[in-house]
Design an enzyme around this catalytic site. Structure first.
Site, PDB file in Angstrom:
ATOM      1  N   LYS A 108       0.811  -1.213   0.000  1.00  0.00           N
ATOM      2  CA  LYS A 108       0.000   0.000   0.000  1.00  0.00           C
ATOM      3  C   LYS A 108       0.851   1.272   0.000  1.00  0.00           C
ATOM      4  CE  LYS A 108      -4.057  -2.170   2.080  1.00  0.00           C
ATOM      5  NZ  LYS A 108      -3.592  -3.531   1.835  1.00  0.00           N
ATOM      6  N   GLU A 177      -1.335   6.868   7.784  1.00  0.00           N
ATOM      7  CA  GLU A 177      -2.080   7.819   6.946  1.00  0.00           C
ATOM      8  C   GLU A 177      -2.714   8.869   7.853  1.00  0.00           C
ATOM      9  OE1 GLU A 177      -3.807   5.462   3.022  1.00  0.00           O
ATOM     10  OE2 GLU A 177      -5.104   5.786   4.751  1.00  0.00           O
ATOM     11  N   ARG A 263      -7.400  -7.704  -6.537  1.00  0.00           N
ATOM     12  CA  ARG A 263      -8.030  -9.013  -6.356  1.00  0.00           C
ATOM     13  C   ARG A 263      -9.535  -8.848  -6.390  1.00  0.00           C
ATOM     14  NH1 ARG A 263     -10.183  -8.309  -1.382  1.00  0.00           N
ATOM     15  NH2 ARG A 263      -9.014  -7.078   0.151  1.00  0.00           N
TER      16      ARG A 263
END
Length: 1021
Positions: A108, A177, A263
């Site tokens: 990520k 984040e 996915r």
């Protein structure tokens, strides 16, 4: 045939889609999943073993025998690049993106960097600013996520996220984040680089989605277009293949990229319902290379509601809703035992309607029709949630469930209910939870994380017992007693002979040391009691571990002669193998104290016959050329111990040591006579024959020299060149500040070297040197006079930095490790006091091995040349001169480290070329002192050979001698250094006081070593 490498509801979804396409399937199942629905739906089912079976790549690939493709589902290994790559290597199509794309987007952090590079907004976390979101780098499904509002909560959140991610995905890395409160979670569905639709996934509980809506409602058309464009830009940037999702946070008219899920998503169903695209069928067709039409058709609205189990148990009733527009995806059935080891998703209720109001009403009706008995679920919570206005809700809409009692900190089974506590067992470990009020569970119940255990609202009033930090529990006392290795009587015997114990030597060598296998005992339990072995065979006669020498880690090991005469036993062979493997893996030098008598015949706890399959000798020899190997020996060292010693790069031997390939017993057993140990391989044999590199007077001195030797390999690869390089430097310290580690002046020439680096030294940037003007007088003006080459080297090198190897062998060449301006240098020099500096077979062998050592460990070489050439004549040829001398030439020609040449005086013929690594044009610099003289061979010999006829024609002996002297004088004038430099055969003739500046400036640092070896090994000879 298709392997479905997953479990539960997603496995059922994929198996059914494959069956619809006529693809045969293989399912896998863990031991506690043997009764699961996928086992019955697949054409073949394969059992998996181990604690994390769905993460075991090797087992999964073994299960794929006969298959053409693997579908990873979601979670587990679905985003694991190593799994995708392993499938490809087995010739299996991975139903999903390529390994390279998974490596990029599955991480990520890297995906965020990609989005930012494309101009897409991201949520950067400013250092030290809160709130932040801690997120797992890999995986998804809300696992490994924690919101952190205060700095003091950060460490615990990071630890929890790492543990959860590691258990779920096999990767424990996390990142931060900036937390965006009151935002909507919007996802864009991709097939390849095409957008199929979007959905709103904002309704979440503890970062787990519970309700999803497609298309995302109340979204401004321009904002929707921007989200779709951003998703397509990311997909196009990586040439995305297969099904995937790009996730965003939306607040008002702004948005920020969250992550890419490369996915199939759990919530793919709502996009299928409104687009008409079967995403799993699409995945399989793409993998099989079939024609695929994934053009979306906007059709109303769809809602997905996740029905989760909140306890384990057996489904005694499982009634599913039906009717128009209702779909249920589940792996449950009546009689199915639901465990708590995996994700709690039991079923997905998916409904479709011509608009969102119809879809929501249909979802409420369908929820009322759900009937689940035997396990607890979140159905009541879902009823309450859907009765509210959820359209346009943000991620913080669903509040955490109110705490109405003591909750389970983890999923597990209740194994005891005691007053004031409930004991849960999970993964074979018991966890005590302090409770108050009425206990709501019983022994044998399976509970989920967060499930209420008792009615009390807080901890019980029971006082928490204070911990006595001085108290030693019995289990610790037993361990401490076993680690008491003090044996006063054995130490006293050692001291009485002037020696030290193995542990004393290790303690002197290392400033810090951790011992491996200290509790091992001799493998003799069949013939001796355990108490006797613990008392008399501590550590099985070998102290071994990792220590710190000169500020850097090394493997240090010492045979203990006080334990079974330092013999090699079964357990200490295992310890050696363990430490040699660590040395190989982590590039750690090895220091071996090798005293001992070789193999031990008395071990009984094995089925060994010959013992020739022992791997220790091979493992140690494989380290040669990769890491420095230092052997230290005091006392007797025979047989296997001597083999390990002889494998080392350098052997440091204490006065009185005996080294031999066989001890008295082996010699007598071979019918070769009876000898005392002291008659075998004494230092008066092993020093002049070259076995011993450095002879010292005591074990204390041996340890000091070992530290000093290691320091040359621990210093920085290159030192900064100081202004002017102190060409005429006196004894002042580098940079004008005396070094705290300044070394004393070396011992007089010819005496054993006793100067050392302090064992705390880890800074080689400070140095002293003698007044370099002394070098102007180091070589006599009379070219026929010998001089002290060691005194010259001592003056040239940093003060106290000279460590000579094999001084007693091959004496015509000096080989020494030195420093110039703090930088390690391997120095070779001809000794005019031995054979006039001519190179014989032993000197060539010694020099060749020393050059290998320097080359293996990236130590630059400086050659001080003063040689009339190679030794010649019948006696020389009896020593196989042709082979030995060319060994030096071949080694020099293949060096990869920087090489510098300084001609001190004579540079004649092939011997000089050997000292120059093959040619004057090979070194990075070739310079001469004013005393330098050059020629293809000795000048006198050249005159006699080249002008024999002219000289023989002169009848008068005096006139012939006068003519000869004239020719020699002319030859010397022709071959003097200044004349050679005038035709640029050498780079310069220099003031000897300027030698250090040339070395420091012109000798480029060796490049940093990569892991592994440059040379296959270093010759033991």
């Amino acid at each position: 045939m298709l392997l479905v490498a997953n479990r539960g509801e997603v496995a059922v979804r994929v198996l059914r889609a494959a069956a619809d396409l006529g693809i045969r399937t293989v399912a896998v199942y863990a031991e506690d999943d043997a009764s699961s629905l996928p086992v019955t739906l697949a054409d073949r089912a394969v059992a998996l073993r181990g604690p994390s079976p769905y993460l075991d790549i090797d087992q999964l690939l073994d299960a794929a025998e006969g298959c053409q493709a693997v579908h990873p589902g979601w979670g587990f290994l679905s985003e694991n690049a190593a799994f995708a790559r392993a499938c490809s290597e087995r010739g299996l199509a991975f139903v999903g993106p390529s390994a390279d794309i998974l490596e990029l987007l599955g991480d990520k952090r890297r995906a965020r960097e990609l989005a930012a590079s494309l101009g897409i907004p991201v949520l950067d976390a400013a250092p030290g600013k809160f709130p932040v979101m801690v997120k797992a780098v890999a995986g998804g499904g809300g696992k490994g996520m924690r919101a952190v509002l205060r700095p003091e909560d950060l460490d615990s959140a990071v630890e929890a996220c790492r543990a959860e991610a590691l258990a779920a995905f096999g990767v424990g890395d996390v990142y931060f984040e900036r937390l965006m409160p009151s935002a909507r979670h919007i996802e864009v569905q991709l097939v390849g680089t095409s957008v199929i639709g979007d959905r709103d996934c904002s309704l979440q509980l503890r970062h787990q989605k519970v309700v999803e809506i497609a298309p995302a409602p109340l979204l401004d058309p321009l904002l929707r277009k921007a989200l779709h464009s951003s998703a397509m830009a990311i997909a196009s940037a990586v040439d995305y293949q297969g099904v995937g999702t790009v996730e965003f946070l939306v607040s008002g008219d702004s948005f920020a990229f969250l992550e890419v899920n490369p996915r199939l998503q759990v919530e793919h169903t709502v996009t299928e319902m409104v687009s008409g695209v079967d995403l799993v069928r699409t995945q399989l067709l793409l993998a099989w290379g079939g024609d695929v039409d994934f053009t979306p058709h906007d059709r109303g609205a769809a809602v997905q509601v996740r029905v989760n189990q909140t306890s384990g148990g057996v489904l005694s009733s499982f009634g599913l809703p039906a009717g128009p527009g209702v779909r249920v995806d589940t792996h449950g059935y009546v009689g199915y035992r639901v465990g708590t080891r995996y994700d709690g998703l039991l079923a997905k209720l998916v409904v479709h309607g011509e608009d969102l109001d119809v879809a929501l009403n249909r979802a409420r009706r369908a929820l009322r029709e759900f009937r689940v008995e035997g396990v607890a679920t979140n159905l009541e919570f879902l009823h309450t949630l859907l009765d509210q206005d959820i359209v346009g809700a943000t991620t913080d809409f669903v509040a955490e469930e109110p705490v109405s009692g003591m909750r389970a900190p983890l999923a597990g089974t209740v194994v005891a209910v005691d007053p004031g506590s409930v004991v849960l067992e999970a993964m074979k470990m018991q966890h005590v939870v302090r409770v108050s009020g009425d206990v709501l569970v019983s022994v044998g119940d399976t509970v989920t994380e967060g499930q209420v255990l008792a009615s009390g609202a807080g901890e019980s009033d029971e006082d928490v017992a204070e911990v006595d930090l001085e108290h030693v529990r019995p289990d610790l006392a037993e361990v401490l007693a076993r680690h008491d290795f003090d044996r006063p009587e054995a130490a006293a015997r050692r001291h009485a002979r002037g020696g030290r114990t193995a542990r004393e030597n290790i303690a002197d060598l290392c400033t810090s040391f951790v011992e491996y296998g200290g509790l091992a005992i001799a493998a003799q339990r069949q013939r001796r009691s355990l108490e006797d072995l613990i008392e008399r065979t501590p550590a099985d006669g070998m102290v071994a571990g990792i220590g710190v020498v000169n500020g850097q880690r090394v493997v240090a090991m010492s045979y203990d002669y006080a334990v079974l005469a330092g013999t090699q036993g079964m357990r200490n062979h295992q310890k050696k193998d363990r430490l040699f493997a660590l040395a190989q893996q982590e590039n750690l030098p090895v220091v071996l104290f090798a005293e001992g008598g070789g193999g031990r015949p008395g071990d009984t706890d094995h089925s060994m016959v010959s013992g020739l399959d022992c791997g220790s000798f091979h493992a140690f020899a494989r380290l040669s050329g990769q890491v420095p190997l230092v052997g230290v020996v005091a006392g007797r060292c025979f047989a296997g111990n001597a083999v390990l010693l002889g494998t080392c790069d350098v052997i440091i031997a204490v006065e009185g040591a005996n080294i031999g390939m066989g001890g008295p017993a082996m010699i007598e057993g071979g019918g070769l006579g009876t000898f005392r140990p002291e008659d075998i391989g004494s230092l008066d044999v092993q020093v002049p024959n070259g076995v011993v590199d450095i002879a010292v007077a005591s074990e204390e001195e041996a340890v000091a020299v070992a530290k000093k030797y290691l320091s040359y390999f621990q210093a920085p690869a290159g030192a900064q060149v100081s202004a002017g390089a102190q060409a005429h430097a006196g004894p002042q310290a580098h940079a004008g500040v005396p070094s705290p580690n300044a070394q004393p002046s070396p011992a007089p020439s010819g005496e054993p070297l006793k100067t050392i680096l302090p064992d705390s030294t880890d800074n080689f940037g400070s140095w002293n040197c003698a007044d370099q003007r002394l070098l102007r007088h180091a070589i006599p003006e009379n070219r026929l006079r010998a001089y002290d080459i060691r005194a010259l080297i001592t003056t040239l090198a940093d003060t106290g930095s000279v460590l000579e190897l094999r001084q007693g062998f091959g004496k015509a060449i000096v080989t020494a490790l030195v420093r110039i301006e703090g930088r390690p240098i391997a120095l070779i020099a001809n000794d005019p006091n031995v054979l006039g500096g001519a190179i014989d077979a032993d000197a060539a062998d010694k020099c060749a091995r020393f050059l290998q050592l320097a080359d293996a460990f990236d130590i630059p070489v400086v050659s001080l040349c003063d040689t009339p050439g190679f030794m010649v004549g019948p006696d020389a040829e009896r020593t196989a001169t042709v082979r030995h001398l060319t060994r030096m030439v071949v080694t020099g020609a293949n060096l990869t480290v920087p090489f510098g040449l300084v001609i001190l005086r004579k540079a004649y013929g092939l011997g000089a070329q050997a000292m120059a690594a093959g040619s004057l044009k090979v070194p990075q610099f070739a310079i001469s002192w004013p005393t330098g003289e050059f020629g293809p061979m000795g000048l006198e010999g050249a005159i006699k050979l080249g002008f024999r006829k002219e000289l023989d024609a002169i009848a008068d002996p005096d006139e012939r001698r006068q003519r000869y002297d004239q020719m020699v004088a002319m030859a010397y004038e022709h071959g003097k250094a200044l004349n050679v430099a005038s035709v640029f055969e050498i780079d310069d003739v220099i003031d000897p006081a300027d030698t250090r500046r040339w070395i420091a400036t012109a000798l480029a640092p060796a490049t940093s070593r990569s892991q592994g070896k440059k040379r296959p090994f270093i010759d033991t000879w």
